[in-house]
Design a protein around this motif. Structure first.
Motif, mmCIF file in Angstrom:
data_model
loop_
_atom_site.group_PDB
_atom_site.id
_atom_site.type_symbol
_atom_site.label_atom_id
_atom_site.label_comp_id
_atom_site.label_asym_id
_atom_site.label_seq_id
_atom_site.Cartn_x
_atom_site.Cartn_y
_atom_site.Cartn_z
ATOM 1 N N ALA A 247 0.045 1.393 8.899
ATOM 2 C CA ALA A 247 1.418 0.691 8.813
ATOM 3 C C ALA A 247 2.433 1.886 8.649
ATOM 4 O O ALA A 247 2.244 2.690 7.551
ATOM 5 N N LEU A 248 3.519 1.783 9.512
ATOM 6 C CA LEU A 248 4.611 2.794 9.419
ATOM 7 C C LEU A 248 5.783 2.365 8.393
ATOM 8 O O LEU A 248 6.196 1.058 8.799
ATOM 9 N N ASN A 249 6.365 2.868 7.738
ATOM 10 C CA ASN A 249 7.703 2.649 7.013
ATOM 11 C C ASN A 249 9.017 2.761 7.802
ATOM 12 O O ASN A 249 8.703 3.459 8.954
ATOM 13 N N ASN A 250 9.873 2.908 7.233
ATOM 14 C CA ASN A 250 11.324 3.483 7.865
ATOM 15 C C ASN A 250 11.409 4.965 8.249
ATOM 16 O O ASN A 250 11.951 5.229 8.963
ATOM 17 N N LEU B 293 0.776 -1.170 0.062
ATOM 18 C CA LEU B 293 0.020 -0.112 0.036
ATOM 19 C C LEU B 293 0.808 1.187 -0.131
ATOM 20 O O LEU B 293 0.495 2.274 -0.448
ATOM 21 N N HIS B 294 1.790 1.078 0.752
ATOM 22 C CA HIS B 294 2.938 2.428 0.703
ATOM 23 C C HIS B 294 3.314 2.586 -0.841
ATOM 24 O O HIS B 294 3.332 3.721 -1.287
ATOM 25 N N VAL B 295 3.697 1.411 -1.641
ATOM 26 C CA VAL B 295 4.202 1.600 -2.805
ATOM 27 C C VAL B 295 2.939 2.238 -3.729
ATOM 28 O O VAL B 295 3.210 2.753 -4.520
ATOM 29 N N LEU B 296 1.623 1.639 -3.610
ATOM 30 C CA LEU B 296 0.671 2.059 -4.498
ATOM 31 C C LEU B 296 0.365 3.522 -4.102
ATOM 32 O O LEU B 296 0.389 4.444 -4.975
ATOM 33 N N ALA B 297 0.651 3.936 -2.978
ATOM 34 C CA ALA B 297 0.374 5.314 -2.822
ATOM 35 C C ALA B 297 1.446 6.249 -3.275
ATOM 36 O O ALA B 297 1.281 7.484 -3.760
ATOM 37 N N MET C 225 -3.290 9.092 14.533
ATOM 38 C CA MET C 225 -3.699 7.985 14.053
ATOM 39 C C MET C 225 -2.541 7.236 14.584
ATOM 40 O O MET C 225 -2.962 5.998 15.025
ATOM 41 N N GLN C 226 -1.295 7.547 14.562
ATOM 42 C CA GLN C 226 -0.305 6.622 15.053
ATOM 43 C C GLN C 226 -0.522 6.279 16.777
ATOM 44 O O GLN C 226 -0.440 5.082 17.074
#
Length: 257
Positions: free
Chosen positions: A161-164, A140-144, A191-192
């Motif tokens: 979900a959090l990335n780096n 989903l990060h990639v899609l966004a 949200m976090q």
């Protein structure tokens, strides 16, 4: 054998090699590609079938970038080859390359919609949808990052979900829409904070955040329309003045004033 699998017209040569030089199946070129990698890349389904029938282990062979033949077929959007490999080796879909990318990461990254939809329909997609690559990005990060909406089309996906970089898919999409780097706003921080304490509250905030994004898009569109209208109005005024005509104020078509 690498050359023989690139063209279906060379089947006779491939058959002869498989009969007399079966050890070539595991042969690698300078980049670690096996004949199966080449067959998958070129969409030679018959060659893929023959190679897998002769030596099952090549289905799990990685090239120098950690990609298997399934990764290559996914990058090409070839669902026929993908299906052939998965049917014979159902656990292949779990493998990640050296970047930590699964086949779903790859399909979304290169925007192979047919391959993406093929994967989405599989029962095991739930085990890929929240998998993170080496940068902490889920599919989903990639899609966004591609500026594409439709995040809601992935049931079970963790949109928090959090990335780096401590960014959620929604943060990335918001940044992409805005067209510039944005710091985490209060909504995103909240949200976090809700990630572990209250899942229901997080879903509520998520809905509010999505609504805010839609409002942001509408605002940007209105600003652009207003600017275009004002520019047109200015040109009309200049034209009328040049013709000695009376210039009248035209009602604002955008704001209604």
């Amino acid at each position: 054998m690498h050359a023989a699998v690139t063209d279906s017209s060379k089947d006779a040569i491939l058959n002869k090699l498989l009969e007399c030089k079966q050890d070539l199946i595991k042969g690698r070129d300078a980049k670690g590609w096996t004949p199966l990698h080449f067959a998958a890349h070129n969409g030679n389904l018959e060659a893929v079938k023959k190679l897998l029938d002769k030596d099952k282990s090549v289905a799990y062979a990685n090239n120098d970038e950690g990609n298997t033949a399934l990764h290559i077929a996914t990058a090409m959007g070839d669902v026929l080859v993908m299906n052939e490999i998965i049917q014979k080796f159902p656990d292949c879909w779990e493998m990640a390359n050296s970047k930590g990318q699964t086949i779903l990461h790859i399909a979304v990254d290169v925007e192979r919609d047919v391959a993406t939809n093929f994967i989405r329909k599989k029962p095991w997609v739930s085990r890929l949808i929240n998998r993170k690559d080496n940068e902490g990005n889920t599919p989903l990060h990639v899609l966004a990052s591609k500026g594409r909406s439709g995040l809601h089309m992935y049931p079970g996906a963790d949109m928090l979900a959090l990335n780096n970089e401590s960014m959620t898919p929604l943060d990335i999409l918001n940044r992409k829409i805005a067209g510039k780097e944005l710091s985490l706003d209060k909504t995103s921080v909240y949200m976090q904070a809700q990630r572990k304490d209250d899942p229901d509250a997080a879903k509520t905030v998520q809905a509010v955040y999505m609504a805010a994004m839609e409002q942001r898009i509408e605002s940007l569109l209105t600003q652009r329309l207003t600017a275009q209208f004002e520019q047109l109005q200015s040109r009309m005024s200049q034209y009328m003045e040049s013709k000695g005509l009376e210039v009248r104020q035209v009602p604002d078509a955008v704001s209604g004033h």
